[in-house]
Scaffold this motif. Structure first.
Motif, PDB file in Angstrom:
ATOM      1  N   ARG A 466      28.204  -5.561  29.493  1.00  0.00           N
ATOM      2  CA  ARG A 466      29.424  -4.972  28.935  1.00  0.00           C
ATOM      3  C   ARG A 466      30.003  -5.838  27.825  1.00  0.00           C
ATOM      4  O   ARG A 466      29.738  -7.032  27.742  1.00  0.00           O
ATOM      5  CB  ARG A 466      30.504  -4.860  30.030  1.00  0.00           C
ATOM      6  CG  ARG A 466      30.160  -3.961  31.180  1.00  0.00           C
ATOM      7  CD  ARG A 466      31.168  -4.116  32.313  1.00  0.00           C
ATOM      8  NE  ARG A 466      31.141  -3.001  33.246  1.00  0.00           N
ATOM      9  CZ  ARG A 466      31.775  -2.967  34.397  1.00  0.00           C
ATOM     10  NH1 ARG A 466      32.511  -3.988  34.784  1.00  0.00           N
ATOM     11  NH2 ARG A 466      31.698  -1.914  35.182  1.00  0.00           N
ATOM     12  N   GLY A 467      30.835  -5.180  26.997  1.00  0.00           N
ATOM     13  CA  GLY A 467      31.692  -5.915  26.074  1.00  0.00           C
ATOM     14  C   GLY A 467      31.048  -6.382  24.800  1.00  0.00           C
ATOM     15  O   GLY A 467      31.702  -7.059  23.991  1.00  0.00           O
ATOM     16  N   GLY A 468      29.776  -6.043  24.548  1.00  0.00           N
ATOM     17  CA  GLY A 468      29.115  -6.483  23.334  1.00  0.00           C
ATOM     18  C   GLY A 468      29.370  -5.550  22.165  1.00  0.00           C
ATOM     19  O   GLY A 468      30.126  -4.585  22.254  1.00  0.00           O
ATOM     20  N   GLY A 469      28.699  -5.828  21.058  1.00  0.00           N
ATOM     21  CA  GLY A 469      28.886  -5.044  19.851  1.00  0.00           C
ATOM     22  C   GLY A 469      28.324  -3.648  19.972  1.00  0.00           C
ATOM     23  O   GLY A 469      27.393  -3.388  20.745  1.00  0.00           O
ATOM     24  N   GLU A 470      28.877  -2.734  19.192  1.00  0.00           N
ATOM     25  CA  GLU A 470      28.425  -1.348  19.201  1.00  0.00           C
ATOM     26  C   GLU A 470      26.964  -1.271  18.788  1.00  0.00           C
ATOM     27  O   GLU A 470      26.523  -1.919  17.854  1.00  0.00           O
ATOM     28  CB  GLU A 470      29.284  -0.523  18.249  1.00  0.00           C
ATOM     29  CG  GLU A 470      28.987   0.963  18.289  1.00  0.00           C
ATOM     30  CD  GLU A 470      29.949   1.765  17.441  1.00  0.00           C
ATOM     31  OE1 GLU A 470      30.897   1.164  16.910  1.00  0.00           O
ATOM     32  OE2 GLU A 470      29.738   2.984  17.312  1.00  0.00           O
ATOM     33  N   GLY A 471      26.210  -0.461  19.520  1.00  0.00           N
ATOM     34  CA  GLY A 471      24.805  -0.296  19.224  1.00  0.00           C
ATOM     35  C   GLY A 471      23.892  -1.263  19.945  1.00  0.00           C
ATOM     36  O   GLY A 471      22.670  -1.138  19.880  1.00  0.00           O
ATOM     37  N   THR A 472      24.453  -2.235  20.681  1.00  0.00           N
ATOM     38  CA  THR A 472      23.645  -3.174  21.461  1.00  0.00           C
ATOM     39  C   THR A 472      23.540  -2.672  22.896  1.00  0.00           C
ATOM     40  O   THR A 472      24.282  -1.781  23.316  1.00  0.00           O
ATOM     41  CB  THR A 472      24.279  -4.575  21.466  1.00  0.00           C
ATOM     42  OG1 THR A 472      25.473  -4.554  22.281  1.00  0.00           O
ATOM     43  CG2 THR A 472      24.642  -5.022  20.065  1.00  0.00           C
ATOM     44  N   PRO A 473      22.628  -3.237  23.696  1.00  0.00           N
ATOM     45  CA  PRO A 473      22.538  -2.853  25.114  1.00  0.00           C
ATOM     46  C   PRO A 473      23.747  -3.304  25.933  1.00  0.00           C
ATOM     47  O   PRO A 473      23.782  -3.060  27.139  1.00  0.00           O
ATOM     48  CB  PRO A 473      21.270  -3.567  25.588  1.00  0.00           C
ATOM     49  CG  PRO A 473      20.496  -3.857  24.363  1.00  0.00           C
ATOM     50  CD  PRO A 473      21.520  -4.104  23.296  1.00  0.00           C
ATOM     51  N   CYS A 474      24.715  -3.939  25.289  1.00  0.00           N
ATOM     52  CA  CYS A 474      25.920  -4.399  25.995  1.00  0.00           C
ATOM     53  C   CYS A 474      27.181  -3.727  25.468  1.00  0.00           C
ATOM     54  O   CYS A 474      28.290  -4.218  25.686  1.00  0.00           O
ATOM     55  CB  CYS A 474      26.067  -5.917  25.864  1.00  0.00           C
ATOM     56  SG  CYS A 474      24.703  -6.863  26.554  1.00  0.00           S
ATOM     57  N   SER A 475      27.059  -2.620  24.762  1.00  0.00           N
ATOM     58  CA  SER A 475      28.223  -2.012  24.125  1.00  0.00           C
ATOM     59  C   SER A 475      29.066  -1.243  25.118  1.00  0.00           C
ATOM     60  O   SER A 475      28.575  -0.713  26.116  1.00  0.00           O
ATOM     61  CB  SER A 475      27.771  -1.081  22.991  1.00  0.00           C
ATOM     62  OG  SER A 475      26.971  -0.037  23.497  1.00  0.00           O
ATOM     63  N   GLY A 476      30.364  -1.183  24.835  1.00  0.00           N
ATOM     64  CA  GLY A 476      31.284  -0.372  25.620  1.00  0.00           C
ATOM     65  C   GLY A 476      31.929  -1.131  26.758  1.00  0.00           C
ATOM     66  O   GLY A 476      31.354  -2.062  27.318  1.00  0.00           O
ATOM     67  N   PRO A 477      33.162  -0.742  27.134  1.00  0.00           N
ATOM     68  CA  PRO A 477      33.879  -1.417  28.223  1.00  0.00           C
ATOM     69  C   PRO A 477      33.224  -1.211  29.580  1.00  0.00           C
ATOM     70  O   PRO A 477      33.262  -2.090  30.432  1.00  0.00           O
ATOM     71  CB  PRO A 477      35.278  -0.783  28.174  1.00  0.00           C
ATOM     72  CG  PRO A 477      35.068   0.556  27.516  1.00  0.00           C
ATOM     73  CD  PRO A 477      33.973   0.332  26.521  1.00  0.00           C
ATOM     74  N   LEU A 478      32.627  -0.035  29.807  1.00  0.00           N
ATOM     75  CA  LEU A 478      31.932   0.194  31.075  1.00  0.00           C
ATOM     76  C   LEU A 478      30.535  -0.392  31.053  1.00  0.00           C
ATOM     77  O   LEU A 478      29.985  -0.737  32.091  1.00  0.00           O
ATOM     78  CB  LEU A 478      31.864   1.690  31.383  1.00  0.00           C
ATOM     79  CG  LEU A 478      33.196   2.375  31.674  1.00  0.00           C
ATOM     80  CD1 LEU A 478      32.971   3.862  31.927  1.00  0.00           C
ATOM     81  CD2 LEU A 478      33.881   1.739  32.874  1.00  0.00           C
TER      82      LEU A 478
END
Length: 677
Positions: A466-478
């Motif tokens: 969670r919490g990474g940059g948009e378009g990465t496998p970690c994007s979005g608050p959930l």
């Protein structure tokens, strides 16, 4: 007269090769269109289409409602795009240089560009097609379906069914997608303008020329503030007018004439279908005895103390002989629902403001619970996995879990801790300098089962970033899923260990290969689980069509090579790709258990987008299963309903379920009473 889908499906399920070929030829253009418009530029559309067609035909035995066949086909196509996207992302991450996420896609594989050359599109239609490459990936999939709806190839009901969402929710998402599409169209016009604004040139400094959601936002901010560029959005023709009436895309000759595809689909899959149909007429086979016990690979890769009062220092208990739980080849008689009602909220610790996805199991005369995202108060806090326990197994006056203070349940590996430290915002990173800046891992517990012979409770869980940059496998608050694993709670020492998956395919996470992941995202077996005669039955890989079923001996659960999967032939296969649907799927999961008074297995759930509690009865964990039946209504917004069989009364005729109510943050208790006859 053209034969209906229902007729072709029925004939194909019976082994009619001509009907099977007719279905494949009829749906190839639809699949090609869905996949091509939903896929990223660096994905091989032809490969995804071929794999979709293979799975389409091989999955025919699991189709229960022929009238929903078109929506089912689209669901398979979208799932294959998602799987391909995840695999491509993992390859890019492993191959990329530090600070670089991906190589420039091969222009020859750009479906949008090639399809625009093949189709006679107007300039405005070409603009829409080009704009799709700037959308968030979730909206790309939605657009691929909405495009077909506007073109008259899908209905809104079929779009909703394919997405597994209610039509009202789809309508909201479509409106937001259209807003983003308009923004992307304005961006396309601006960046390809013959006389580009000088200030826009400055904004685009450093851009590699590839469509990207992050650059879409940067360019859109400039367009809003620039008098020269700001007029591009106002002259846009509504996309509905541009897309209405467009035909399905014509697959390339490489697909239409692919002998390998037809041979693989019509020979291999047809044999599977005929075998599955023949099996229906045979007596149901009881599960084979579990294999001889082997030493379990139980290497400790991540360990944390289970500090909750309810989980600490419980002496192991020898396994007890359970009452006979028969398997039958017939659907048991449906019970009568006497009553089904909400009886109040589960009482929680004073620090807990909300707790999602509560599942439980009985261990040593107590009920052990696990939860997903837990919101804390006084002071505010947030934990992705927590647990609780109680010795009070009488739910007639409610369930009280207030004694256990919330604490993290599932621990990080060292590699995960190092990854979070490397991308911690306190180190001064920014989204521009580090796409993973601010990323963190989370773990969502799912079903939980008891293993008293080894003094432990096993928790199936999903891993997210969670919490990474948009378009990465970690994007979005959930966040986004990375895979699923199994954690062991030592009920004597009070520690939690994430088991290492031995003898299975390596699962790649953002921090590298993660041996605690048993399956990659999208193939997880963490929807429901139970133990019967030392065999673990785990349900997963769920869609709106249903859930697949896996089986492994409890002693061998960490050995991936010993997992088998229930197929449409009525056999167990070591290949998860051969698995067939069994039970109906619930939003966030469901619970399967045995009811002695009914001499039946039961599945309880809240379906996706529904607040109607449902149940099924079956002859065994693998079926046959009845169609879902109504229990009763829950509160608005409810989801994640689960059964808690340790609280059952009157030989199982009285069951206590829970569901999550997002508005209040409460776990609501739901009492159901059945009667025979």
């Amino acid at each position: 007269m053209e034969r209906s889908d229902a007729d072709l499906v029925e004939k194909a399920r019976g082994g009619d090769r001509a009907a099977l070929e007719a279905l494949a030829q009829r749906y190839l253009p639809l699949v090609y269109t869905v996949v091509g418009r939903a896929a990223d530029a660096d994905l091989d559309v032809d490969d995804i289409v071929q794999e979709t067609m293979v799975r389409l035909v091989a999955g025919l035995p699991s189709v229960r409602e022929a009238e929903r066949f078109r929506a089912w086909v689209v669901t398979i196509a979208l799932r294959q795009v998602t799987d391909a996207r995840g695999a491509a992302r993992a390859r890019r991450l492993l191959a990329a240089e530090p600070g670089e996420l991906a190589e420039r896609p091969d222009p020859g594989s750009d479906f949008v560009g090639l399809s625009m050359l093949r189709e006679a599109l107007t300039n405005e239609q070409r603009e829409v097609a080009a704009a799709t490459r700037w959308l968030d990936e979730g909206y790309r999939q939605l657009l691929s379906l909405w495009w077909l709806e506007v073109g008259g190839h899908l209905t809104r009901a079929e779009v909703a069914a394919a997405l597994g969402e209610p039509p009202g929710h789809v309508a909201v998402r479509v409106q937001r997608m259209k807003e983003q599409l308009d923004t992307a169209r304005a961006v396309v016009r601006a960046v390809h303008a013959r006389a580009r604004c000088a200030e826009l040139d400055a904004v685009l400094e450093g851009w590699n020329g590839e469509p990207d959601p992050l650059w879409r936002k940067r360019i859109a901010r400039h367009l809003r503030d620039c008098d020269t560029c700001g007029g591009t959005r106002g002259r846009l023709i509504p996309p509905e007018r541009l897309l209405a009436g467009l035909p399905l895309l014509v697959p390339p000759k490489s697909l239409l004439k692919s002998k390998a595809l037809l041979l693989k689909v019509l020979a291999g899959a047809a044999v599977a279908i005929v075998g599955a149909v023949a099996f229906v007429a045979l007596p149901h086979q009881s599960p084979a005895p579990p294999p001889a016990a082997s030493s379990e690979n139980n290497a400790v890769v991540a360990e944390a103390p289970a500090v909750q009062q309810g989980l600490g220092s419980v002496s192991p208990t020898p396994a007890k002989s359970a009452p006979a739980q028969p398997f039958t080849d017939k659907v048991p008689a449906l019970p009568r629902v006497v009553s089904a009602k909400d009886v109040g909220a589960v009482r929680q610790h004073s620090r807990i403001a909300g707790r999602d996805n509560g599942q439980s199991t009985k261990y040593n005369e107590r009920s052990v619970w696990v939860f997903d995202d837990t919101t804390l108060q006084n002071p505010w806090g947030f934990l992705s996995s927590t647990s609780a326990a109680t010795k009070d197994l009488d739910a007639s006056d409610g369930i009280d879990l207030s004694a256990d203070a919330p604490a993290d349940l599932i621990p990080h590996t060292q590699a995960e801790r190092d990854f979070e430290k490397q991308h911690d915002k306190s180190g001064g990173c920014t989204a521009q300098s580090d796409p993973f800046c601010g990323s963190s891992f989370a773990y969502w517990p799912g079903p939980v089962i008891a293993d008293p012979a080894r003094g432990r409770v096993l928790v199936f869980y999903g891993k997210l970033c969670r919490g990474g940059g948009e378009g990465t496998p970690c994007s979005g608050p959930l966040g986004k899923g990375l895979g699923t694993g199994v954690a062991a709670v030592d009920m004597n020492k009070g520690t939690v260990t994430r088991l290492t998956a031995a003898n299975g395919p390596a699962v790649t996470s953002v921090e590298g290969v993660d041996r605690t992941m048993f399956f990659p995202d999208g193939q997880g077996w963490s929807s429901a689980a139970l133990v019967v005669d030392n065999a673990v039955y785990a349900y997963g890989a769920c869609t709106y069509q249903g859930c697949h079923l896996a089986k492994v001996a409890l002693t061998d659960i960490a050995d991936r090579a010993r997992w088998t999967f229930w197929t449409a032939k009525g056999t167990w296969s070591p290949d998860p790709g051969a698995a067939a649907n069994t039970i109906a799927a619930g939003a966030a999961g469901e619970t399967v258990f045995y009811v002695p008074a009914l001499k039946a297995w039961m599945n309880v759930l809240l379906a996706y987008g529904s607040t109607t509690a449902q149940f099924q009865v079956g002859g065994s964990p693998s079926g046959p299963w009845s169609k879902p039946q109504t229990l009763g209504q829950t509160m608005a917004g409810a989801y994640a309903m689960f059964g808690h069989v340790e609280y059952a009364q009157r030989d199982g005729l009285v069951q206590y379920l829970t569901y999550f109510h997002p508005e209040s943050g409460a776990q609501r208790l739901y009492r159901v009473e059945f009667a025979t006859g």
